[in-house]
Enzyme design. Structure first.
Site, short mmCIF file in Angstrom:
data_model
loop_
_atom_site.label_atom_id
_atom_site.label_comp_id
_atom_site.label_asym_id
_atom_site.label_seq_id
_atom_site.Cartn_x
_atom_site.Cartn_y
_atom_site.Cartn_z
N TRP A 1 8.18 -17.96 17.70
CA TRP A 1 6.75 -17.68 17.85
C TRP A 1 6.09 -17.73 16.47
O TRP A 1 6.59 -17.15 15.50
CB TRP A 1 6.57 -16.30 18.50
N ASP B 1 12.42 -9.05 20.48
CA ASP B 1 11.02 -9.21 20.86
C ASP B 1 11.01 -9.38 22.37
O ASP B 1 11.40 -10.42 22.90
CB ASP B 1 10.42 -10.43 20.16
N LYS C 1 1.39 -9.06 29.04
CA LYS C 1 1.61 -10.07 30.08
C LYS C 1 1.93 -9.44 31.42
O LYS C 1 1.27 -9.70 32.43
CB LYS C 1 2.75 -11.02 29.69
#
Length: 373
Positions: free
Chosen positions: A79, A160, A196
Site C-alpha cells: 500500500w 495491517d 471498510k
C-alpha cells in the site's frame, strides 16, 4: 449500513469517556479466536486510533521510540501509504520480495529469502488478508512457513488488518494469519480498520492492538502507547467508537452486521428472529462472489479477443484488486485513447467493474497489449 444506522436508535454504549482504550472483552473485529490465551492472560493492549492509517502511525511512533531495531520491512509492492507512515515516524524502510511479475503471483521463495536475511529484531509489515495492491495472499501452509521464519529470526510482525471479511467472505478465515502468530505466544502488532467492513470511512475508527509476552509487559506498553497518543490526538472521536461498541456489545446487532457484511451488494434486511450470523455470512460471500464473477468475466473477455499472453492471473488473484501486468506505457496509452484510468503499475480495482464496463476494459487491454509491447 442498516445496522450502523439502527445503532443510533439505542443508547450509545459507554465506549471511553476520556480513556482511549477498547474494553478487553471485545477483541476488535474478532481478529482473535473466541478462546484466546493472550486475551485471557491479559497480554493484549488495544488503543483506539484514527482508523487503520492512524493505527499504523501510532504503532510506528511507538516502535521508533522503544524498539531496538529501527528498520521496517514492507512487501514489494505494498500500500502506497506504508513507506510514508513509517518514514515519518523515523524508521528506515526496506522491502522484501512479494510479487513476481513473471508469474503474476506470490514470490514466496524470494519472500522467505529476504525475511531470512533481515536483521534480528527488524519489524515486518504483513497484510493479514486481501493484499493491497496485488490481490495475492499466501496460503495457510505458506503463512505457517512465514511464521516460522519470522519467529526463528526474532523479527517483529506488524499486521495491517484493513480488509477483514473481504477476502473470503468470512471474518474467521480472514483472521487465520493473525491467529497463527498470536497462538504461538510471541509478540505482534495489529492495525485494525473499521472503515471498510462497517462503512465508517468518515468516522476514522480503528485500533492498534499489541500482543505482549506477559501481563506485566502489557501494562508497561499500555502506559507508553498512551504517551504516544496524547500529544498526537489526545482523545479519539467518540461517535464512530460508540457505533462500533454498540454493535459489538449487542449480540443481535453484531449478527445483523455480519449479515450485511456478507453481501453488501445483495443484503437481506429482516426484522423477524433468525440466524443473523448465518445470513450475514451468506451476504458477505455474495459480495466476495461478485468480485470473483467480475474476475471471471474480465478473463473470459480478454481470452475472447485473443489478447496475447497468459491472463490466468486475473482469476488466480483474490480480493478487491488485481495486478494486470500492464506497464506504464500501456496504461498511459489506454488513458489517452480509451479514457480508462488505472494506476501506472497496472493495478485495477476489480470491485469497481460491472458487466457493462468489463467489455470496454477488455477492448482497451487488448489494444494496448497488441500495439505496445
Amino acid at each position: 449500513m442498516p445496522t450502523v444506522a439502527a445503532s443510533f436508535e439505542l443508547k450509545p454504549a459507554n465506549f471511553f469517556e476520556s480513556n482511549p482504550i477498547f474494553e478487553k472483552d471485545i477483541p476488535v473485529c474478532r481478529p482473535f479466536a473466541s478462546s484466546c490465551y493472550a486475551v485471557e492472560e491479559n497480554r493484549v493492549v488495544t488503543i483506539q486510533c484514527l482508523s487503520g492509517t492512524g493505527s499504523l502511525r501510532v504503532g510506528a511512533e511507538f516502535l521508533a521510540k522503544h524498539h531496538q531495531q529501527r528498520v521496517v520491512f514492507v512487501p514489494n509492492p505494498t500500500w502506497g501509504n506504508h513507506p510514508f507512515i513509517f518514514t515519518l515516524a523515523g524508521l528506515s524502510v526496506e522491502y522484501f520480495r512479494y510479487y513476481d511479475p513473471q508469474t503474476r503471483g506470490l514470490d514466496f521463495e524470494g519472500m522467505l529469502e529476504d525475511l531470512g536475511a533481515a536483521p534480528s529484531g527488524a519489524i515486518v509489515v504483513l497484510q493479514s488478508c486481501a493484499h493491497n495492491p496485488t490481490g495475492i495472499d499466501p496460503t495457510l501452509e505458506q503463512w505457517e512457513k512465514i511464521r516460522q521464519i519470522v519467529r526463528s529470526k526474532g523479527l517483529l510482525p506488524f499486521f495491517d488488518n484493513a480488509y477483514q471479511g473481504f477476502a473470503s467472505g468470512n471474518l474467521d478465515s480472514d483472521a487465520q494469519s493473525v491467529r497463527m502468530f498470536v497462538a504461538d505466544g510471541g509478540e505482534c502488532l495489529i492495525a485494525q480498520s473499521f472503515a471498510k467492513n462497517m462503512g465508517l470511512y468518515g468516522e476514522r475508527i480503528g485500533a492498534l492492538t499489541i500482543v505482549c509476552t506477559s501481563q506485566d509487559v502489557a501494562r508497561k506498553i499500555h502506559s507508553q502507547v498512551l504517551l504516544v497518543v496524547r500529544p498526537m490526538y489526545l482523545s479519539p472521536p467518540i461517535h464512530g467508537a460508540s457505533i462500533v461498541t454498540t454493535i459489538l456489545k449487542n449480540s443481535d446487532m453484531y449478527k445483523d452486521w455480519t449479515i450485511e457484511l456478507k453481501g453488501m451488494a445483495d443484503r437481506i434486511i429482516s426484522m423477524r428472529q433468525h440466524d443473523m450470523y448465518k445470513d450475514w455470512t451468506i451476504e458477505l460471500k455474495g459480495m466476495a462472489d461478485r468480485i470473483i464473477s467480475m474476475r471471471q468475466q474480465l478473463y473470459e473477455a480478454i481470452q475472447a479477443r485473443g489478447t496475447p499472453g497468459d491472463w490466468s492471473h486475473i482469476i488466480k488473484q483474490i480480493g478487491m484488486f488485481s495486478f494486470t501486468g500492464l506497464n506504464e506505457k500501456q496504461v498511459r496509452w489506454m488513458a489517452k485513447e480509451y479514457h480508462i484510468y488505472i494506476t501506472y503499475d497496472g493495478r485495477i480495482s476489480i470491485a469497481s467493474l460491472s458487466s457493462k464496463t468489463v467489455p470496454q476494459l477488455a477492448d482497451a487491454i487488448h489494444a494496448a497489449v497488441t500495439r505496445l509491447a
